[in-house]
Scaffold this active site. Structure first.
Site, PDB file in Angstrom:
ATOM      1  N   ASP A 101       1.178  13.587  58.543  1.00  8.82           N
ATOM      2  CA  ASP A 101       1.483  15.570  59.391  1.00  8.82           C
ATOM      3  C   ASP A 101      -0.479  14.829  60.220  1.00  8.82           C
ATOM      4  O   ASP A 101      -1.123  15.160  59.881  1.00  8.82           O
ATOM      5  CB  ASP A 101       1.287  16.244  58.291  1.00  8.82           C
TER       6      ASP A 101
HETATM    7  N1  URA Z   1       4.265  14.128  53.411  1.00 11.93           N
HETATM    8  C1  URA Z   1       4.142  15.179  53.624  1.00 11.93           C
HETATM    9  O1  URA Z   1       4.672  15.733  53.472  1.00 11.93           O
HETATM   10  N2  URA Z   1       3.084  14.998  55.103  1.00 11.93           N
HETATM   11  C2  URA Z   1       2.766  13.683  55.038  1.00 11.93           C
HETATM   12  O2  URA Z   1       1.654  13.291  56.045  1.00 11.93           O
HETATM   13  C3  URA Z   1       2.677  12.178  54.540  1.00 11.93           C
HETATM   14  C4  URA Z   1       3.481  12.513  53.582  1.00 11.93           C
END
Ligand code: URA
Length: 232
Positions: A101
């Site tokens: 993310d």
């Molecule tokens: N899980 C999440 O919630 N976000 C990420 O970026 C990776 C794993």
């Protein structure tokens, strides 16, 4: 391999364009300007174009310490893309072997080898990923057990696969979580399902590949042969 073919493959240019670069004196082989297209280059040759080293054509593999605020995609209307952190040619041929993310930091693997990245991202392979997690609220005593048993995420049919949790610092609500899936926002959704909230998330490893602690946020390096082979 002929130098013009080498340039076509590494720079993605046509034979004619390669000849023009050579004529302009933009290419050196072992520090000498070479203008002749038929000159042979080998693994041992150091080829530079506009003072930029061009590696032998072949699959490329990198690890990047992704900083906060960068997206794992080629284009985004709002945020800069993590590809902008790479000083490489033919960036458009590269992809992420598992995204993070925009606000998640840490290890991302980047390659142009689709078969290799499939081994990381395919749900069937159950490749393990470890995240350092900071929660908004306290780590409850039953979290480890619930995560091991599987969590029911909203709008998912099945429980999450067993995940391993290890408390790092109770006073900071800090823990390590190892999961073997890669569902959308998975870690955040797992803790949301437990009634908590992820404040900060940082990926430390993918399979046996561990984020190099010598890499500052935004820095990257090529993977070693052992790291590449560890994904199988
Ligand atoms: N899980 C999440 O919630 N976000 C990420 O970026 C990776 C794993």
């Amino acid at each position: 391999m002929r130098l013009d073919k080498f340039l076509c493959e590494t720079l993605g240019v046509t034979r004619r364009e390669a000849t023009i670069l050579l004529r302009r004196g933009e290419v050196t082989v072992d520090d000498k300007v070479i203008k002749v297209a038929s000159v042979k280059v080998t693994e041992a040759s150091r080829v530079e174009w506009q003072e930029r080293h061009l590696p032998m054509p072949g699959p490329r593999y990198f690890m990047l310490n992704k900083p906060d605020g960068f997206v794992c995609s080629h284009e985004d209307n709002t945020n800069p893309t993590a590809f902008a952190l790479l000083d490489e040619v033919n960036i458009d041929k590269l992809h992420f072997a598992g995204r993070l993310d925009v606000d998640t930091t840490g290890l991302v693997l980047i390659t142009d080898d689709g078969q290799w990245s499939h081994k990381i991202t395919s749900p069937k392979r159950k490749c393990q990923k470890t995240y350092r997690v900071w929660l908004e609220n306290r780590i409850e005593d039953d979290y480890a057990e619930q995560l091991e048993a599987g969590i029911q995420l909203r709008s998912e049919k099945d429980l999450t696969l067993p995940a391993k949790m290890e408390v790092v610092d109770l006073s900071q609500n800090e823990l390590l979580l190892t999961i073997s899936e890669g569902k959308y926002h998975q870690v955040k959704r797992m803790f949301a399902a437990l009634g908590n909230k992820v404040e900060r998330l940082h990926r430390e490893s993918i399979g046996a590949i561990i984020l190099d602690d010598g890499l500052e946020p935004g820095e990257y390096r090529s993977l070693t042969a052992d790291e590449i082979e560890s994904i199988h």
